[in-house]
Design a protein around this motif. Structure first.
Motif, PDB file in Angstrom:
ATOM      1  N   PHE A 108       0.811  -1.218   0.000  1.00  0.00           N
ATOM      2  CA  PHE A 108       0.000   0.000   0.000  1.00  0.00           C
ATOM      3  C   PHE A 108       0.845   1.269   0.000  1.00  0.00           C
ATOM      4  CE2 PHE A 108      -2.531  -3.369   1.883  1.00  0.00           C
ATOM      5  CZ  PHE A 108      -3.691  -3.277   1.142  1.00  0.00           C
ATOM      6  N   GLY A 109       2.153   1.122  -0.207  1.00  0.00           N
ATOM      7  CA  GLY A 109       3.042   2.273  -0.168  1.00  0.00           C
ATOM      8  C   GLY A 109       3.564   2.581   1.222  1.00  0.00           C
ATOM      9  N   GLU A 110       3.331   1.679   2.166  1.00  0.00           N
ATOM     10  CA  GLU A 110       3.712   1.916   3.561  1.00  0.00           C
ATOM     11  C   GLU A 110       5.215   2.046   3.795  1.00  0.00           C
ATOM     12  OE1 GLU A 110       2.248  -0.833   2.176  1.00  0.00           O
ATOM     13  OE2 GLU A 110       2.066  -2.390   3.699  1.00  0.00           O
ATOM     14  N   LEU A 111       6.026   1.722   2.785  1.00  0.00           N
ATOM     15  CA  LEU A 111       7.475   1.887   2.933  1.00  0.00           C
ATOM     16  C   LEU A 111       7.937   3.297   2.585  1.00  0.00           C
ATOM     17  CD1 LEU A 111       8.755  -1.526   1.549  1.00  0.00           C
ATOM     18  CD2 LEU A 111       8.207  -0.886   3.915  1.00  0.00           C
ATOM     19  N   GLY A 112       7.099   4.046   1.849  1.00  0.00           N
ATOM     20  CA  GLY A 112       7.414   5.449   1.580  1.00  0.00           C
ATOM     21  C   GLY A 112       8.416   5.707   0.474  1.00  0.00           C
ATOM     22  N   ASP A 121      -0.965  -1.057   7.625  1.00  0.00           N
ATOM     23  CA  ASP A 121      -0.715  -0.770   6.212  1.00  0.00           C
ATOM     24  C   ASP A 121      -0.232   0.652   5.984  1.00  0.00           C
ATOM     25  OD1 ASP A 121      -1.683  -3.311   5.466  1.00  0.00           O
ATOM     26  OD2 ASP A 121      -3.737  -2.575   5.469  1.00  0.00           O
ATOM     27  N   HIS A 122       0.141   1.359   7.036  1.00  0.00           N
ATOM     28  CA  HIS A 122       0.577   2.746   6.877  1.00  0.00           C
ATOM     29  C   HIS A 122       1.659   3.060   7.898  1.00  0.00           C
ATOM     30  CE1 HIS A 122      -2.266   3.123  10.183  1.00  0.00           C
ATOM     31  NE2 HIS A 122      -1.844   4.346  10.402  1.00  0.00           N
ATOM     32  N   SER A 123       2.275   4.230   7.730  1.00  0.00           N
ATOM     33  CA  SER A 123       3.379   4.642   8.595  1.00  0.00           C
ATOM     34  C   SER A 123       3.248   6.112   8.947  1.00  0.00           C
ATOM     35  CB  SER A 123       4.720   4.429   7.878  1.00  0.00           C
ATOM     36  OG  SER A 123       4.877   3.085   7.493  1.00  0.00           O
ATOM     37  N   GLY A 160      -1.402   2.946   3.202  1.00  0.00           N
ATOM     38  CA  GLY A 160      -2.822   2.729   2.962  1.00  0.00           C
ATOM     39  C   GLY A 160      -3.683   3.761   3.672  1.00  0.00           C
ATOM     40  N   GLY A 161      -4.545   4.422   2.911  1.00  0.00           N
ATOM     41  CA  GLY A 161      -5.364   5.500   3.459  1.00  0.00           C
ATOM     42  C   GLY A 161      -6.784   5.109   3.820  1.00  0.00           C
ATOM     43  N   GLY A 162      -7.107   3.820   3.786  1.00  0.00           N
ATOM     44  CA  GLY A 162      -8.459   3.366   4.113  1.00  0.00           C
ATOM     45  C   GLY A 162      -8.917   3.873   5.469  1.00  0.00           C
ATOM     46  N   ASP A 163     -10.200   4.184   5.572  1.00  0.00           N
ATOM     47  CA  ASP A 163     -10.808   4.701   6.802  1.00  0.00           C
ATOM     48  C   ASP A 163     -10.220   6.040   7.233  1.00  0.00           C
ATOM     49  OD1 ASP A 163     -12.490   2.412   7.029  1.00  0.00           O
ATOM     50  OD2 ASP A 163     -10.878   1.315   8.037  1.00  0.00           O
ATOM     51  N   GLN A 222      -1.081   6.919  -0.015  1.00  0.00           N
ATOM     52  CA  GLN A 222       0.032   7.837  -0.269  1.00  0.00           C
ATOM     53  C   GLN A 222       1.298   7.002  -0.404  1.00  0.00           C
ATOM     54  OE1 GLN A 222      -0.075  11.178  -0.660  1.00  0.00           O
ATOM     55  NE2 GLN A 222      -2.285  11.139  -0.379  1.00  0.00           N
ATOM     56  N   LEU A 223       1.927   7.058  -1.562  1.00  0.00           N
ATOM     57  CA  LEU A 223       3.133   6.265  -1.785  1.00  0.00           C
ATOM     58  C   LEU A 223       4.393   6.933  -1.249  1.00  0.00           C
ATOM     59  CD1 LEU A 223       2.436   4.948  -5.412  1.00  0.00           C
ATOM     60  CD2 LEU A 223       1.768   3.958  -3.200  1.00  0.00           C
ATOM     61  N   LEU A 224       4.299   8.222  -0.955  1.00  0.00           N
ATOM     62  CA  LEU A 224       5.401   8.987  -0.374  1.00  0.00           C
ATOM     63  C   LEU A 224       4.906   9.696   0.883  1.00  0.00           C
ATOM     64  CD1 LEU A 224       6.771  10.638  -3.638  1.00  0.00           C
ATOM     65  CD2 LEU A 224       7.932   8.883  -2.272  1.00  0.00           C
ATOM     66  N   PRO A 225       5.787   9.957   1.834  1.00  0.00           N
ATOM     67  CA  PRO A 225       5.372  10.703   3.022  1.00  0.00           C
ATOM     68  C   PRO A 225       4.728  12.037   2.653  1.00  0.00           C
ATOM     69  CG  PRO A 225       7.543   9.752   3.358  1.00  0.00           C
ATOM     70  CD  PRO A 225       7.196   9.537   1.909  1.00  0.00           C
TER      71      PRO A 225
END
Length: 120
Positions: free
Chosen positions: A25-29, A57-59, A73-76, A87-90
């Protein structure tokens, strides 16, 4: 250091952030959705990060000047950007938009008690 479900984050002595693990989900940034070995998050270059937290799924990252950044991951609405987009980048969270100012007669509290939520 923080460990999510399938990814991890670490801060170096100079405030840089490294991530590794699942990137679905892009959580690695790193701007993609790939799994990665340990790799520096270049999008946070120039920021002195003092705290990180990995959700499922997010950071999240908090910088020395108090700003908060989120990605993955931006769910909810877990990223705090007012939508449910990944969001794939911070991306810096507009904290002022979310501040709750209690009236003198009422106290307010905020709590995030979801297994999807990270905290910094």
């Amino acid at each position: 250091m923080s460990a999510g479900d399938l990814h991890s984050l670490a801060i170096t002595a100079d405030g840089a952030v490294w991530s590794w693990g699942r990137g679905t989900f892009g959580e690695l940034g790193h701007g993609d959705e790939k799994d990665q070995p340990p790799k520096k998050i270049e999008a946070l270059a120039g920021q002195r990060v003092v705290a990180v937290s990995a959700g499922s799924d997010h950071s999240l990252a908090r910088t020395a000047n108090g700003s908060v950044w989120s990605w993955g991951g931006g769910g909810d609405g877990v990223l705090g950007h007012g939508d449910e987009q990944n969001q794939l980048l911070p991306k810096k969270i507009d904290i002022e938009e979310w501040v709750v100012r209690p009236t003198p007669k009422k106290r307010t509290r905020a709590s995030a008690a979801s297994p999807k939520t990270a905290s910094v």
